[in-house]
Design a protein around this motif. Structure first.
Motif, short mmCIF file in Angstrom:
data_model
loop_
_atom_site.label_atom_id
_atom_site.label_comp_id
_atom_site.label_asym_id
_atom_site.label_seq_id
_atom_site.Cartn_x
_atom_site.Cartn_y
_atom_site.Cartn_z
N PHE A 1 93.31 8.84 -71.77
CA PHE A 1 92.64 9.18 -73.02
C PHE A 1 92.55 10.70 -73.14
O PHE A 1 92.05 11.37 -72.24
N LEU B 1 90.85 13.67 -75.37
CA LEU B 1 89.75 13.92 -76.30
C LEU B 1 89.94 15.31 -76.92
O LEU B 1 89.87 16.32 -76.21
N VAL C 1 88.68 18.13 -79.42
CA VAL C 1 87.38 18.51 -79.99
C VAL C 1 87.34 19.99 -80.33
O VAL C 1 88.09 20.79 -79.77
N LEU D 1 80.79 12.55 -76.85
CA LEU D 1 82.02 12.19 -76.15
C LEU D 1 81.92 12.45 -74.65
O LEU D 1 82.67 11.86 -73.87
N ALA E 1 83.34 9.80 -72.14
CA ALA E 1 84.31 10.19 -71.11
C ALA E 1 83.85 9.75 -69.73
O ALA E 1 84.67 9.29 -68.91
N VAL F 1 90.94 10.76 -68.05
CA VAL F 1 90.41 11.38 -69.25
C VAL F 1 90.62 12.90 -69.18
O VAL F 1 90.31 13.52 -68.16
N TRP G 1 90.44 16.67 -71.77
CA TRP G 1 89.95 17.28 -73.00
C TRP G 1 90.99 18.24 -73.54
O TRP G 1 91.83 18.75 -72.79
N VAL H 1 91.54 10.67 -78.94
CA VAL H 1 90.24 10.60 -79.60
C VAL H 1 90.01 11.94 -80.28
O VAL H 1 90.07 12.99 -79.63
N ASP I 1 87.75 14.42 -82.79
CA ASP I 1 86.55 14.77 -83.54
C ASP I 1 86.93 15.08 -84.98
O ASP I 1 88.01 15.62 -85.25
N TRP J 1 95.06 6.51 -82.46
CA TRP J 1 94.00 7.51 -82.32
C TRP J 1 92.74 7.02 -82.99
O TRP J 1 92.77 6.19 -83.90
N SER K 1 86.17 10.43 -83.84
CA SER K 1 84.80 10.57 -83.32
C SER K 1 83.95 11.18 -84.41
O SER K 1 84.09 12.35 -84.75
N LEU L 1 87.58 1.90 -77.51
CA LEU L 1 88.76 2.75 -77.23
C LEU L 1 89.76 2.02 -76.36
O LEU L 1 90.97 2.15 -76.56
#
Length: 370
Positions: free
Chosen positions: A3, A5, A7, A17, A21, A31, A33, A104, A106, A123, A126, A364
């Protein structure tokens, strides 16, 4: 499963999140970012893929007096769109390197949607705040068309045909509940998972036995909120039956009868509070209502006015004017807050039933399943 993320470097958007996470990682998933560094690296733990530099158009640079359409115009033209353009190359590089099963995104990091669509990846959106779920621009067709044109330009520059980049056609994670936000007006699947509260460490043992009233406007409103905080101190000084606690990040206020603090562990303090006076920030509102505490909301800008209206509609609190409220107005609102305790308790129960980070992680996982 893997995944990614994506942001912006904004604490309020990253906060829910982080909990998701942690759950995904505990379930054995990988996971990572992606976002502007070094800012994002100070907000999260784990691997961070760099994407763009937000400093030239940081939302914090916005002139403090902007309201209404002027604030919306600044947000889109000076922050959201240039941030998306700046982040796309880094997000594309992260996707190529990390090879995620799900991205994911934002709502204020639209580069994630652009790259995921371009790569054909599932996707999820968030939605760290609930106001977009009500489609607030539907009653303002000219402004809605203007926002649509800005997004069309983004899509054209990056070779994407998808419609509204703020809402995934696969899944929108709403960190609220219908009991507070009301039903969604969107034609996409929305999962109301409830808020994911901060796991910040800290205890608070400052209660003196009287009902505790907490006033906080968040750290980003320190300069704009000086007048309101001073009026709040005066209001609480005239209420000897309650214990007042005012969060003053600037450290400029002085009071003998009201306790002042530059920062507090909000979740721990709200658990002991009787009333919370705040600006209507999504995280603060949810942290108070998760404790069943009624609110006095004084919205300042952006989505805070709509969140204040949600609180009033849910009978979980009362609203006052940030720019005009005097000590007497704030005192009257605090004294009336007790009648909203039942409404606040209903919202707390809806939060508890929604599932939070665990439910978000499950949703998710379903996107990544073949």
């Amino acid at each position: 499963m893997r995944f990614l993320l994506v942001v912006p470097p904004l604490a309020g958007h990253v906060a829910p999140l982080r909990g998701v996470a942690s759950v995904l990682a505990a379930r054995g998933h990988s996971v990572s970012w992606c976002g502007p560094v070094p800012e994002l690296s100070t907000l999260v733990s784990g691997r961070v893929f760099p994407a763009g530099d937000s400093r030239p158009f940081a939302v914090a640079l916005r002139p403090p007096g902007l309201r209404g359409f002027a604030a919306l115009k600044y947000l889109w033209e000076s922050y959201l769109v240039p941030l998306a353009d700046a982040m796309v190359p880094g997000v594309a590089s992260a996707v190529a390197s990390f090879e995620p099963d799900v991205v994911v995104v934002d709502q204020q990091a639209m580069a994630g949607a652009l790259v995921a669509e371009r790569c054909g990846l599932p996707w999820a959106t968030s939605a760290s705040t609930s106001t977009e779920l009500a489609d607030p621009l539907s009653a303002l067709p000219k402004i809605a068309s203007w926002v649509g044109d800005l997004q069309a330009g983004l899509r054209a520059r990056h070779g994407v045909l998808l419609g509204d980049l703020r809402f995934s056609p696969h899944l929108v994670l709403a960190f609220t509940t219908r009991a507070l936000a009301g039903p969604s007006r969107l034609d996409v699947p929305v999962s109301y998972v409830g808020p994911v509260l901060s796991a910040e460490p800290g205890e608070w043992s400052g209660s003196d036995g009287r009902p505790l009233v907490v006033v906080t406007l968040g750290t980003s409103n320190a300069s704009a909120g000086t007048r309101f905080l001073a009026e709040s101190v005066d209001a609480l000084a005239g209420m000897p039956s309650v214990q007042g606690l005012v969060v003053d990040p600037s450290g400029t206020l002085v009071s003998e009868g009201v306790r002042l603090a530059r920062r507090i562990p909000q979740v721990a303090v709200f658990a002991q509070a009787s009333v919370v006076v705040c600006h209507g920030g999504h995280n603060t509102v949810c942290e108070a209502l998760a404790a069943g505490v009624p609110l006095v909301v004084a919205p300042i800008r952006d989505d805070q006015s709509m969140l204040a209206q949600q609180v009033v509609t849910a009978a979980a609190g009362v609203r006052v004017r940030f720019d005009r409220a005097k000590a007497a107005d704030i005192r009257a609102a605090i004294e009336s807050a007790g009648q909203y305790r039942e409404g606040a308790s209903r919202i707390r129960e809806s939060f508890e039933a929604a599932g939070g980070a665990e439910e978000a992680a499950t949703r998710l996982e379903s996107l990544a399943s073949p």
